[in-house]
Design a protein around this motif. Structure first.
Motif, PDB file in Angstrom:
ATOM      1  N   GLN A 144      59.124 -49.002 -54.493  1.00  0.00           N
ATOM      2  CA  GLN A 144      58.855 -49.924 -55.584  1.00  0.00           C
ATOM      3  C   GLN A 144      60.166 -50.550 -56.060  1.00  0.00           C
ATOM      4  O   GLN A 144      61.254 -50.027 -55.825  1.00  0.00           O
ATOM      5  N   ILE A 145      60.027 -51.703 -56.717  1.00  0.00           N
ATOM      6  CA  ILE A 145      61.178 -52.449 -57.217  1.00  0.00           C
ATOM      7  C   ILE A 145      60.942 -52.778 -58.684  1.00  0.00           C
ATOM      8  O   ILE A 145      59.845 -53.187 -59.076  1.00  0.00           O
ATOM      9  N   VAL A 146      61.984 -52.585 -59.481  1.00  0.00           N
ATOM     10  CA  VAL A 146      61.979 -52.994 -60.887  1.00  0.00           C
ATOM     11  C   VAL A 146      63.108 -53.996 -61.070  1.00  0.00           C
ATOM     12  O   VAL A 146      64.218 -53.800 -60.554  1.00  0.00           O
ATOM     13  N   VAL A 147      62.851 -55.072 -61.799  1.00  0.00           N
ATOM     14  CA  VAL A 147      63.870 -56.088 -62.043  1.00  0.00           C
ATOM     15  C   VAL A 147      64.090 -56.240 -63.542  1.00  0.00           C
ATOM     16  O   VAL A 147      63.134 -56.387 -64.304  1.00  0.00           O
ATOM     17  N   GLY A 157      66.025 -51.357 -66.950  1.00  0.00           N
ATOM     18  CA  GLY A 157      65.371 -51.211 -65.655  1.00  0.00           C
ATOM     19  C   GLY A 157      65.081 -49.766 -65.308  1.00  0.00           C
ATOM     20  O   GLY A 157      64.011 -49.440 -64.780  1.00  0.00           O
ATOM     21  N   LEU A 158      66.020 -48.878 -65.634  1.00  0.00           N
ATOM     22  CA  LEU A 158      65.818 -47.453 -65.355  1.00  0.00           C
ATOM     23  C   LEU A 158      64.658 -46.889 -66.171  1.00  0.00           C
ATOM     24  O   LEU A 158      63.847 -46.105 -65.662  1.00  0.00           O
ATOM     25  N   LYS A 159      64.580 -47.280 -67.423  1.00  0.00           N
ATOM     26  CA  LYS A 159      63.484 -46.788 -68.276  1.00  0.00           C
ATOM     27  C   LYS A 159      62.140 -47.307 -67.785  1.00  0.00           C
ATOM     28  O   LYS A 159      61.125 -46.597 -67.839  1.00  0.00           O
ATOM     29  N   ALA A 160      62.133 -48.542 -67.282  1.00  0.00           N
ATOM     30  CA  ALA A 160      60.893 -49.077 -66.716  1.00  0.00           C
ATOM     31  C   ALA A 160      60.491 -48.301 -65.472  1.00  0.00           C
ATOM     32  O   ALA A 160      59.304 -48.013 -65.258  1.00  0.00           O
ATOM     33  N   ALA A 161      61.464 -47.935 -64.648  1.00  0.00           N
ATOM     34  CA  ALA A 161      61.166 -47.132 -63.454  1.00  0.00           C
ATOM     35  C   ALA A 161      60.585 -45.784 -63.846  1.00  0.00           C
ATOM     36  O   ALA A 161      59.659 -45.267 -63.193  1.00  0.00           O
ATOM     37  N   PRO A 193      57.366 -39.985 -62.539  1.00  0.00           N
ATOM     38  CA  PRO A 193      58.293 -39.033 -63.167  1.00  0.00           C
ATOM     39  C   PRO A 193      59.709 -39.195 -62.635  1.00  0.00           C
ATOM     40  O   PRO A 193      59.913 -39.272 -61.415  1.00  0.00           O
ATOM     41  N   PRO A 194      60.714 -39.259 -63.518  1.00  0.00           N
ATOM     42  CA  PRO A 194      62.106 -39.446 -63.079  1.00  0.00           C
ATOM     43  C   PRO A 194      62.581 -38.383 -62.101  1.00  0.00           C
ATOM     44  O   PRO A 194      63.387 -38.668 -61.210  1.00  0.00           O
ATOM     45  N   GLU A 195      62.074 -37.163 -62.256  1.00  0.00           N
ATOM     46  CA  GLU A 195      62.497 -36.070 -61.383  1.00  0.00           C
ATOM     47  C   GLU A 195      62.076 -36.305 -59.931  1.00  0.00           C
ATOM     48  O   GLU A 195      62.612 -35.666 -59.019  1.00  0.00           O
ATOM     49  N   GLU A 196      61.130 -37.214 -59.731  1.00  0.00           N
ATOM     50  CA  GLU A 196      60.611 -37.460 -58.382  1.00  0.00           C
ATOM     51  C   GLU A 196      61.198 -38.714 -57.745  1.00  0.00           C
ATOM     52  O   GLU A 196      60.780 -39.102 -56.649  1.00  0.00           O
ATOM     53  N   GLN A 197      62.164 -39.353 -58.411  1.00  0.00           N
ATOM     54  CA  GLN A 197      62.655 -40.629 -57.917  1.00  0.00           C
ATOM     55  C   GLN A 197      64.148 -40.611 -57.586  1.00  0.00           C
ATOM     56  O   GLN A 197      64.957 -40.089 -58.348  1.00  0.00           O
ATOM     57  N   ILE A 198      64.481 -41.215 -56.458  1.00  0.00           N
ATOM     58  CA  ILE A 198      65.839 -41.658 -56.172  1.00  0.00           C
ATOM     59  C   ILE A 198      65.887 -43.134 -56.512  1.00  0.00           C
ATOM     60  O   ILE A 198      64.972 -43.894 -56.163  1.00  0.00           O
ATOM     61  N   VAL A 199      66.936 -43.548 -57.215  1.00  0.00           N
ATOM     62  CA  VAL A 199      67.022 -44.937 -57.645  1.00  0.00           C
ATOM     63  C   VAL A 199      68.276 -45.578 -57.068  1.00  0.00           C
ATOM     64  O   VAL A 199      69.358 -44.988 -57.065  1.00  0.00           O
ATOM     65  N   LEU A 200      68.100 -46.784 -56.538  1.00  0.00           N
ATOM     66  CA  LEU A 200      69.207 -47.595 -56.043  1.00  0.00           C
ATOM     67  C   LEU A 200      69.382 -48.763 -57.001  1.00  0.00           C
ATOM     68  O   LEU A 200      68.466 -49.581 -57.164  1.00  0.00           O
ATOM     69  N   CYS A 203      73.675 -45.321 -56.298  1.00  0.00           N
ATOM     70  CA  CYS A 203      72.431 -44.578 -56.074  1.00  0.00           C
ATOM     71  C   CYS A 203      72.488 -43.181 -56.685  1.00  0.00           C
ATOM     72  O   CYS A 203      73.516 -42.508 -56.614  1.00  0.00           O
ATOM     73  N   PHE A 204      71.358 -42.766 -57.280  1.00  0.00           N
ATOM     74  CA  PHE A 204      71.313 -41.551 -58.086  1.00  0.00           C
ATOM     75  C   PHE A 204      69.907 -40.970 -58.058  1.00  0.00           C
ATOM     76  O   PHE A 204      68.939 -41.644 -57.684  1.00  0.00           O
ATOM     77  N   TYR A 205      69.797 -39.724 -58.517  1.00  0.00           N
ATOM     78  CA  TYR A 205      68.493 -39.236 -58.951  1.00  0.00           C
ATOM     79  C   TYR A 205      68.219 -39.868 -60.309  1.00  0.00           C
ATOM     80  O   TYR A 205      69.081 -39.846 -61.201  1.00  0.00           O
ATOM     81  N   LEU A 206      67.025 -40.416 -60.463  1.00  0.00           N
ATOM     82  CA  LEU A 206      66.720 -41.169 -61.683  1.00  0.00           C
ATOM     83  C   LEU A 206      66.888 -40.316 -62.931  1.00  0.00           C
ATOM     84  O   LEU A 206      67.418 -40.784 -63.952  1.00  0.00           O
ATOM     85  N   ALA A 207      66.466 -39.066 -62.889  1.00  0.00           N
ATOM     86  CA  ALA A 207      66.560 -38.211 -64.077  1.00  0.00           C
ATOM     87  C   ALA A 207      68.018 -38.060 -64.531  1.00  0.00           C
ATOM     88  O   ALA A 207      68.314 -38.065 -65.727  1.00  0.00           O
TER      89      ALA A 207
END
Length: 240
Positions: A48-51, A90-94, A99-106, A169-173
């Protein structure tokens, strides 16, 4: 789940583009941000993508998403006063999507359209292997440190230096927690998310990306993008 957070909050003051934000300048009839979004749309590991976008231009961006069938764009949210604030939005929207614990975010600039498939894959794998990471390219110019009087204080060995690029790139949490700490401490002047993570004690790995992964902020950058884009297309067409 792997999420791309693209920030497109700039208004192009250095681009001399009048009222048109730089991310909406066109090359061959297509907006810069569309080229960027397509790199993540077409990547099979991006879910998924958030802008985060200049608020007044959100309807225009939504039209582009529909026009180019960018089906992975799940949310478009208003950017903030600073780049840091836009990324945080953008991070808060993601985090609202899964759940943040389940996401890697670029986290990527909307005006870095020359990112490639391999770098995206390498970023995802680096987070899995090492945690937080930042994309880099070799330093190709001599770097100097100056003092308050603008006199040369030190010539830094170029081999020891890398140029920061994107994605970061990070773990979203983890990155969300760092952003929340910065907000709580009223710190809004971090240059990027990697700086926030470093400030709050996180280690960072590096992912080597392409030198051509430039950020388009000036007219010269735009002309460089055009030349690099044409060279890439010629390579595909003619095998050079």
């Amino acid at each position: 789940m792997n999420t791309a957070v693209i920030f497109a909050g700039g208004i192009g003051r250095r681009m001399n583009s009048r009222a048109l934000p730089k991310q909406f300048l066109k090359l061959y009839g297509k907006e810069i941000i569309v080229y960027t979004l397509e790199q993540f749309e077409d990547h099979d590991q991006i879910d998924q993508i958030v802008v985060a976008c200049v608020e007044d231009w959100i309807p225009f961006l939504k039209d582009l998403v529909e026009k180019y069938r960018l089906s992975k764009v799940a949310k478009i949210v208003p950017g903030g006063e600073t780049g840091q604030d836009s990324i945080c939005a953008g991070l808060k929207a993601a985090a609202e999507l899964a759940p943040p614990e389940e996401q890697i975010v670029l986290i990527h600039d909307g005006v870095r359209p020359l990112i490639n498939e391999k770098t995206i894959s390498d970023c995802i794998q680096s987070v899995k292997d090492h945690g937080s990471a930042i994309t880099v390219a070799p330093a190709i110019e001599t770097i100097i440190r100056v003092n308050d009087e603008r006199q040369v204080q030190e010539v830094i060995e170029r081999a020891d230096c890398l140029m920061a690029r994107a994605p970061q790139c990070f773990y979203l949490a983890e990155i969300l927690k760092a952003h929340d700490n910065a907000i709580r401490e009223n710190k809004h002047d971090f240059i990027d998310s990697a700086s926030i993570m470093k400030y709050y004690g996180h280690s960072l790995s590096v992912v080597e990306g392409p030198v051509e992964n430039i950020k388009i902020t000036t007219p010269m950058d735009f002309y460089t993008f055009r030349a690099l884009f044409e060279a890439r297309e010629s390579s595909q067409l003619f095998g050079v």
